[in-house]
Design a protein around this motif. Structure first.
Motif, PDB file in Angstrom:
ATOM      1  N   GLY A 246       0.833  -1.199   0.000  1.00 41.71           N
ATOM      2  CA  GLY A 246       0.000   0.000   0.000  1.00 41.71           C
ATOM      3  C   GLY A 246       0.864   1.243   0.000  1.00 41.71           C
ATOM      4  N   ASP A 247       0.232   2.422   0.141  1.00 41.22           N
ATOM      5  CA  ASP A 247       1.026   3.650   0.080  1.00 41.22           C
ATOM      6  C   ASP A 247       1.689   3.950   1.423  1.00 41.22           C
ATOM      7  N   LEU A 248       2.573   4.955   1.415  1.00 42.01           N
ATOM      8  CA  LEU A 248       3.375   5.257   2.598  1.00 42.01           C
ATOM      9  C   LEU A 248       2.509   5.653   3.789  1.00 42.01           C
ATOM     10  N   GLU A 249       1.483   6.449   3.497  1.00 42.51           N
ATOM     11  CA  GLU A 249       0.609   6.916   4.580  1.00 42.51           C
ATOM     12  C   GLU A 249      -0.050   5.733   5.312  1.00 42.51           C
ATOM     13  N   SER A 250      -0.581   4.782   4.539  1.00 45.87           N
ATOM     14  CA  SER A 250      -1.216   3.607   5.151  1.00 45.87           C
ATOM     15  C   SER A 250      -0.179   2.757   5.880  1.00 45.87           C
ATOM     16  N   TYR A 268      11.279   2.233   1.212  1.00 45.87           N
ATOM     17  CA  TYR A 268      12.003   2.790   0.057  1.00 45.87           C
ATOM     18  C   TYR A 268      12.879   3.960   0.539  1.00 45.87           C
ATOM     19  N   ASP A 269      13.927   4.260  -0.194  1.00 44.31           N
ATOM     20  CA  ASP A 269      14.812   5.392   0.142  1.00 44.31           C
ATOM     21  C   ASP A 269      14.012   6.663   0.408  1.00 44.31           C
ATOM     22  N   PHE A 309       8.495  -5.019   9.232  1.00 50.54           N
ATOM     23  CA  PHE A 309       7.477  -4.699   8.236  1.00 50.54           C
ATOM     24  C   PHE A 309       8.181  -4.195   6.986  1.00 50.54           C
ATOM     25  N   VAL A 310       7.898  -4.821   5.852  1.00 52.35           N
ATOM     26  CA  VAL A 310       8.550  -4.403   4.604  1.00 52.35           C
ATOM     27  C   VAL A 310       7.536  -3.729   3.708  1.00 52.35           C
ATOM     28  N   ARG A 311       7.884  -2.564   3.186  1.00 53.97           N
ATOM     29  CA  ARG A 311       7.009  -1.921   2.196  1.00 53.97           C
ATOM     30  C   ARG A 311       7.183  -2.673   0.880  1.00 53.97           C
ATOM     31  N   ALA A 312       6.118  -3.327   0.422  1.00 55.73           N
ATOM     32  CA  ALA A 312       6.187  -4.199  -0.756  1.00 55.73           C
ATOM     33  C   ALA A 312       6.691  -3.427  -1.976  1.00 55.73           C
ATOM     34  N   PRO A 313       7.588  -4.061  -2.756  1.00 57.21           N
ATOM     35  CA  PRO A 313       8.064  -3.423  -3.980  1.00 57.21           C
ATOM     36  C   PRO A 313       7.025  -3.531  -5.091  1.00 57.21           C
ATOM     37  N   SER A 314       7.278  -2.828  -6.180  1.00 54.48           N
ATOM     38  CA  SER A 314       6.443  -2.935  -7.380  1.00 54.48           C
ATOM     39  C   SER A 314       6.583  -4.348  -7.952  1.00 54.48           C
ATOM     40  N   ILE A 335       0.063  -8.295   3.761  1.00 48.76           N
ATOM     41  CA  ILE A 335      -1.151  -7.610   4.230  1.00 48.76           C
ATOM     42  C   ILE A 335      -1.412  -6.415   3.333  1.00 48.76           C
ATOM     43  N   ARG A 336      -2.584  -6.368   2.720  1.00 52.14           N
ATOM     44  CA  ARG A 336      -2.927  -5.203   1.874  1.00 52.14           C
ATOM     45  C   ARG A 336      -3.497  -4.126   2.777  1.00 52.14           C
ATOM     46  N   ILE A 337      -2.851  -2.963   2.780  1.00 52.59           N
ATOM     47  CA  ILE A 337      -3.235  -1.920   3.737  1.00 52.59           C
ATOM     48  C   ILE A 337      -3.929  -0.763   3.017  1.00 52.59           C
TER      49      ILE A 337
END
Ligand code: TXA
Ligand code: MG
Length: 337
Positions: A246-250, A268-269, A309-314, A335-337
């Motif tokens: 999901g996006d950074l805010e979520s 992400y950086d 928690f990893v922010r999923a890549p594209s 988990i889809r946020i």
């Protein structure tokens, strides 16, 4: 056994090649990740690779050659499309699964009648193959199940005392393993493991590219894997990895509600500037993420992270390769946020 650390000098490469020729295992650099190399035709040496990694015997090894023209020696049939792909992508991070012949023992192919053929572009690896005169069987040089090594230090961490030598050829350029493909019919390619040779790049040379189901989905119990490596839990650090899509805010919102004091985030950086909790970054572009992902997973273990928690890549382009590694590191917990 004492593991000798070798440099990339010609004299040391000659030592590495000699060790391989004599049936030993050596940690060797490639442009994707480090491999554990042995003479692919030496059954005892190949068995020692499986033992050093703790790898299941049914998971086949890739055979590395100095030039694609040598593939005729180890295969029983090479489709025309394979030659066209080789012309464009070899040497480089592509592995083609082809029908094998008797020069490749069943231990090497994990009991299959096919063999994965790869022509690495890393000059050190290339020179070692040339000097040894052997087809070199080499899986990634990690302990089975752990993230793949992208530096000689990573290999030493996993293999010190288990292999004859490790050659230091610097940091691996791509950072994720080769794209593994099978050729179906005259003009169809099936991607069995995504890498830095992407679907779009392959589509320039054939009519159809199929992304195998197992790349993004957990196999059902008893379901047969086109590539045996896909059925094992893989690439996992000791830390519990959870992927958030999901996006950074979520993402920030989710972490804030899930024990941020005792977790790490791998983001992400560009996310770092606004991130309020403990974090590490793994690059911005997909190529950067591929280059860094395994090193970051190892680093998280070093600092004692227990839950990440990893922010999923594209999932586009090279991103699919990063996603494929992370979804396995996470044991398919997304988990889809
Ligand atoms: O970039 C790479 O490919 C690295 C470097 C060292 O060359 N090697 C590597 O090897 O990643 P390994 O053993 O860690 O992963 C090979 C993958 C496994 O998932 C295996 O199941 C699959 O390729 N594979 C190998 N031979 C195969 C075959 N004959 N049929 C189907 N899948 C095969
Ligand atoms: Mg591997």
């Amino acid at each position: 056994m004492e593991t000798v650390l070798l440099s990339d000098s010609e004299a040391d490469l000659l030592k590495a090649a000699q060790l391989i020729k004599n049936g030993n295992i050596v940690g060797i650099p490639t442009e994707t990740v480090y491999g554990l190399g042995a003479d692919a035709s030496n059954e005892a040496a190949v068995r020692n690779i499986f033992a050093a990694k703790g790898r299941p015997a049914d998971n086949p090894l890739i055979v590395h050659l100095a030039d694609f023209s040598h593939a005729v020696k180890y295969t029983s049939y090479i489709p025309e499309l394979a030659y066209r792909l080789a012309e464009r992508f070899c040497p480089g991070p592509l592995t083609m699964v082809l029908p094998k012949n008797d020069l490749i023992p069943m231990v090497t192919s994990g009991g299959l009648d096919t063999v994965g053929i790869r022509v690495p572009s890393h000059p050190v690896m290339h020179r070692i193959i040339e000097l040894s005169g052997c087809p070199i069987a080499a899986p990634s040089a990690n302990t089975s199940g752990y993230p793949s090594p992208t530096s000689a230090a990573h290999v030493m961490n996993d293999m010190n005392g288990k292999v004859a030598a490790v050659v230091d050829g610097g940091e691996s350029e791509f950072g994720v393993e080769s794209t593994v493909i099978a050729i179906e019919g005259e003009s169809t390619v099936r991607i069995l493991r995504p890498g830095c040779i992407t679907k779009d790049m392959l589509l320039e040379l054939c009519d159809e590219v199929i992304i195998d189901h197992a790349i993004l989905n957990e196999l059902a119990a008893g379901e047969k894997a086109a590539s045996p490596g896909m059925k094992y839990k893989h690439y996992s650090p000791k830390a519990d990895i959870i992927m958030l899509e999901g996006d950074l805010e979520s993402f920030i919102d989710f972490v804030s509600k899930h024990d941020p004091e005792n977790t790490y985030s791998l983001i992400y950086d560009e996310d770092g500037e606004k991130f309020p909790f403990r974090y590490m970054t793994y690059g911005g572009t997909s190529l950067e993420q591929a280059h860094q992902i395994f090193a970051k997973l190892r680093e998280l273990d070093e600092i004692g992270a227990e839950k990440v928690f990893v922010r999923a890549p594209s999932k586009e382009g090279v991103g699919l390769a990063v996603y494929n590694r992370l979804i396995r590191a996470a044991g398919f917990e997304v988990i889809r946020i």
